[in-house]
Design a protein around this motif. Sequence first.
Motif, PDB file in Angstrom:
ATOM      1  N   GLU A 275       1.670  10.043   3.360  1.00  0.00           N
ATOM      2  CA  GLU A 275       2.061  11.035   4.356  1.00  0.00           C
ATOM      3  C   GLU A 275       2.994  12.079   3.765  1.00  0.00           C
ATOM      4  N   GLU A 276       3.809  11.684   2.775  1.00  0.00           N
ATOM      5  CA  GLU A 276       4.679  12.651   2.124  1.00  0.00           C
ATOM      6  C   GLU A 276       3.848  13.681   1.367  1.00  0.00           C
ATOM      7  N   ALA A 277       2.800  13.227   0.689  1.00  0.00           N
ATOM      8  CA  ALA A 277       1.930  14.159  -0.030  1.00  0.00           C
ATOM      9  C   ALA A 277       1.253  15.120   0.934  1.00  0.00           C
ATOM     10  N   ASP A 278       0.836  14.608   2.109  1.00  0.00           N
ATOM     11  CA  ASP A 278       0.190  15.480   3.096  1.00  0.00           C
ATOM     12  C   ASP A 278       1.178  16.501   3.648  1.00  0.00           C
ATOM     13  N   GLU A 279       2.393  16.047   3.981  1.00  0.00           N
ATOM     14  CA  GLU A 279       3.387  16.966   4.552  1.00  0.00           C
ATOM     15  C   GLU A 279       3.823  18.026   3.546  1.00  0.00           C
ATOM     16  N   ALA A 280       3.920  17.652   2.269  1.00  0.00           N
ATOM     17  CA  ALA A 280       4.351  18.602   1.251  1.00  0.00           C
ATOM     18  C   ALA A 280       3.215  19.492   0.769  1.00  0.00           C
ATOM     19  N   GLY A 281       1.987  19.185   1.167  1.00  0.00           N
ATOM     20  CA  GLY A 281       0.850  19.989   0.736  1.00  0.00           C
ATOM     21  C   GLY A 281       0.480  19.782  -0.713  1.00  0.00           C
ATOM     22  N   LEU A 282       0.671  18.559  -1.236  1.00  0.00           N
ATOM     23  CA  LEU A 282       0.351  18.283  -2.631  1.00  0.00           C
ATOM     24  C   LEU A 282      -1.158  18.220  -2.821  1.00  0.00           C
ATOM     25  N   ARG A 283      -1.646  18.863  -3.866  1.00  0.00           N
ATOM     26  CA  ARG A 283      -3.080  18.896  -4.133  1.00  0.00           C
ATOM     27  C   ARG A 283      -3.464  17.948  -5.265  1.00  0.00           C
ATOM     28  N   GLN A 284      -2.645  17.857  -6.295  1.00  0.00           N
ATOM     29  CA  GLN A 284      -2.977  17.044  -7.458  1.00  0.00           C
ATOM     30  C   GLN A 284      -2.270  15.704  -7.450  1.00  0.00           C
ATOM     31  N   LEU A 285      -1.021  15.662  -6.993  1.00  0.00           N
ATOM     32  CA  LEU A 285      -0.202  14.452  -7.063  1.00  0.00           C
ATOM     33  C   LEU A 285      -0.220  13.716  -5.733  1.00  0.00           C
ATOM     34  N   GLY A 286      -1.391  13.351  -5.282  1.00  0.00           N
ATOM     35  CA  GLY A 286      -1.525  12.589  -4.051  1.00  0.00           C
ATOM     36  C   GLY A 286      -2.047  11.193  -4.330  1.00  0.00           C
ATOM     37  N   PRO A 287      -1.494  10.163  -3.712  1.00  0.00           N
ATOM     38  CA  PRO A 287      -2.029   8.811  -3.882  1.00  0.00           C
ATOM     39  C   PRO A 287      -3.500   8.758  -3.515  1.00  0.00           C
TER      40      PRO A 287
ATOM     41  N   PHE B 168       0.830  -1.200   0.000  1.00  0.00           N
ATOM     42  CA  PHE B 168       0.000   0.000   0.000  1.00  0.00           C
ATOM     43  C   PHE B 168       0.866   1.251   0.000  1.00  0.00           C
ATOM     44  N   TRP B 169       0.195   2.404  -0.252  1.00  0.00           N
ATOM     45  CA  TRP B 169       0.883   3.693  -0.321  1.00  0.00           C
ATOM     46  C   TRP B 169       1.279   4.207   1.053  1.00  0.00           C
ATOM     47  N   GLY B 170       0.295   4.358   1.911  1.00  0.00           N
ATOM     48  CA  GLY B 170       0.519   5.050   3.177  1.00  0.00           C
ATOM     49  C   GLY B 170       0.503   4.118   4.350  1.00  0.00           C
ATOM     50  N   ARG B 171      -0.156   4.565   5.420  1.00  0.00           N
ATOM     51  CA  ARG B 171      -0.195   3.790   6.660  1.00  0.00           C
ATOM     52  C   ARG B 171      -1.541   3.108   6.853  1.00  0.00           C
ATOM     53  N   SER B 172      -2.263   2.915   5.783  1.00  0.00           N
ATOM     54  CA  SER B 172      -3.551   2.245   5.845  1.00  0.00           C
ATOM     55  C   SER B 172      -3.618   1.212   4.732  1.00  0.00           C
ATOM     56  N   ARG B 173      -4.231   0.054   5.022  1.00  0.00           N
ATOM     57  CA  ARG B 173      -4.348  -0.975   4.002  1.00  0.00           C
ATOM     58  C   ARG B 173      -5.694  -0.912   3.296  1.00  0.00           C
ATOM     59  N   ALA B 174      -6.281   0.290   3.225  1.00  0.00           N
ATOM     60  CA  ALA B 174      -7.513   0.471   2.480  1.00  0.00           C
ATOM     61  C   ALA B 174      -7.263   0.215   0.995  1.00  0.00           C
ATOM     62  N   GLY B 175      -8.289  -0.264   0.313  1.00  0.00           N
ATOM     63  CA  GLY B 175      -8.135  -0.564  -1.105  1.00  0.00           C
ATOM     64  C   GLY B 175      -7.755   0.644  -1.931  1.00  0.00           C
ATOM     65  N   THR B 176      -8.175   1.848  -1.501  1.00  0.00           N
ATOM     66  CA  THR B 176      -7.832   3.065  -2.241  1.00  0.00           C
ATOM     67  C   THR B 176      -6.350   3.386  -2.151  1.00  0.00           C
ATOM     68  N   ASN B 177      -5.641   2.786  -1.183  1.00  0.00           N
ATOM     69  CA  ASN B 177      -4.204   3.027  -1.018  1.00  0.00           C
ATOM     70  C   ASN B 177      -3.347   1.931  -1.650  1.00  0.00           C
ATOM     71  N   LEU B 178      -3.964   1.069  -2.460  1.00  0.00           N
ATOM     72  CA  LEU B 178      -3.223  -0.045  -3.045  1.00  0.00           C
ATOM     73  C   LEU B 178      -2.083   0.455  -3.911  1.00  0.00           C
TER      74      LEU B 178
ATOM     75  N   LEU C  91       5.495   7.082 -10.729  1.00  0.00           N
ATOM     76  CA  LEU C  91       6.858   7.286 -11.231  1.00  0.00           C
ATOM     77  C   LEU C  91       7.750   7.942 -10.184  1.00  0.00           C
ATOM     78  N   LEU C  92       7.185   8.856  -9.395  1.00  0.00           N
ATOM     79  CA  LEU C  92       7.975   9.571  -8.384  1.00  0.00           C
ATOM     80  C   LEU C  92       7.904   8.894  -7.019  1.00  0.00           C
ATOM     81  N   ASN C  93       7.100   7.804  -6.913  1.00  0.00           N
ATOM     82  CA  ASN C  93       7.002   7.036  -5.667  1.00  0.00           C
ATOM     83  C   ASN C  93       6.611   7.936  -4.492  1.00  0.00           C
ATOM     84  N   VAL C  94       5.522   8.652  -4.647  1.00  0.00           N
ATOM     85  CA  VAL C  94       5.032   9.554  -3.607  1.00  0.00           C
ATOM     86  C   VAL C  94       4.152   8.766  -2.650  1.00  0.00           C
ATOM     87  N   MET C  95       4.438   8.858  -1.350  1.00  0.00           N
ATOM     88  CA  MET C  95       3.646   8.186  -0.337  1.00  0.00           C
ATOM     89  C   MET C  95       2.577   9.145   0.214  1.00  0.00           C
TER      90      MET C  95
END
Length: 526
Positions: free
Chosen positions: A398-410, A74-84, A392-396
Amino acid sequence: MPVPNPVLPSPASRAALRRAHFDALHPPGRVGRAFVGSKVVRDGKAGFDGVVADHGECHEFLGPETSFVSLNRFWGRSRAGTNLKAVGSFALDFDFFHAGLPYAALSAVEIADMLVDAIVAAGIPRPSIDVSSGRGVQLTWICDGARASAWARVRAVYDALHGPSLDSAGMPVRSRRHRDDAVLAAFDARMAPMWRLFRDCGLDRCVRDAARVVRLVGAINATNGRMATLMFPSAFQDIVRYEFGALADAILPYSRARIQEMRAARAEAQADMPANDNPAPRRVRRLPAGYWPNVLADLHRLRAHRGGIAQGYRRIWLFLTANATAHINGGCPADWAADLAHLAGLSEAEATECLRSLGRRQLRNEAGERDTWDKKEWSVLYNYSAAEMVRLLNVMVEEADEAGLRQLGPGGAIARTDAERQADKRLRAGVATSGDKASRKLVDGLAGLDMKAEGKTLAEISAVTGRGRTSLIEAMREAKEYQASATTDSDVRADAKEDISETTVRVESRYMWSVGPRVRPAPEPA
């Protein structure tokens, strides 16, 4: 009373088995995070308590109470299907021990042998591992990590393995259209014996979601005190790993190549059909408002959050950033390289070489060319989806949340608030914001005070500033209060320069020339 194992391996041996099983499902270096944890009961409901972590962290959490591991990552700290993030393997779980099933009296080894024989007879590769979970049997095919975008095909594989409903004679219940298809009819005939055995062995048809977990070898089944054991192969080092695409082609009735041929033939047949007398107008594909500006801003935010671009991601970050820039402002490889090479940690020569293909597409784009796909028109520039750029950039997460990403979030872009959409609408329409209006009012008030000191009348000041009498008097009053809060005029200007960006505006009237600062909010850095 359940009878425990006569002799259990030592805790150290069981820990080694759990680690070996985990490493088999999730080898080091694979992208994404796996779940490890144990089963708990809260408020009368059973659930799982654990962590979703990187490979090294998971090893630290593989304690004596850890019994379960996820099949996927998964992407983040949750095993929800949306984070696959990646598909690691898929498994079948058989609860053959339930009363009333024909093989409830057999052992797990005997059940596994019967199931594997039926699977191989159906033309499906043998499962990678056979595990006795303490009561039931788990058969798992371990695959090289497929992308999350392959999940639809994974679901199709589960559908093919589980099979349809069976009638009283054990035959598949299918629609007439399915029975009339020779390929699908042959597929049913091939798989039917296996489906019947799966039903008689208590196949758990719920084990098919992305968040599914399986019991680790070496863990103790709390129901009967027995340990989960590896029945095949004799050691995890001997397992066979499958390439997911090849395995799916062996299981499904139609291979991926055959499906693509059928789609091409269908499209060709539709193209040969006589034209509709009243064809619907072709709709030009339009990206969401602000998509590429948001992508470009997120790419720079990601770089700033990471403190630069790490080796291995420099060229792809440069390419994606230049592509977003081309969508917004155009340009050429030399311009993009000059602006972005030092940000990516590359030389301008390396950057220019990397951007040559994008430059060729930009020339086609400037010539007015358009690409057509699925009856829609697209820009000839690269139209990467946000999900693909995230991969491609392997964005996780929590990283997207910390960086304040609006479009490029898992999991998708963050929805814009109503206030943000209204602000964008006003900006596109050229309507000044409340901050702009307040700043301009202050500037007009300060200019009015200066002109009044020179002996100008309110009518003359109003003609210069463009404000009505009442608005001008209020602006001058606020400006006077602002002056009173500052010790000197130079201090006022110094404070203003810290908070605002000034653009000199020359105002002409029949009476005088006035030069003063036009105050606007400082632009937000990308």
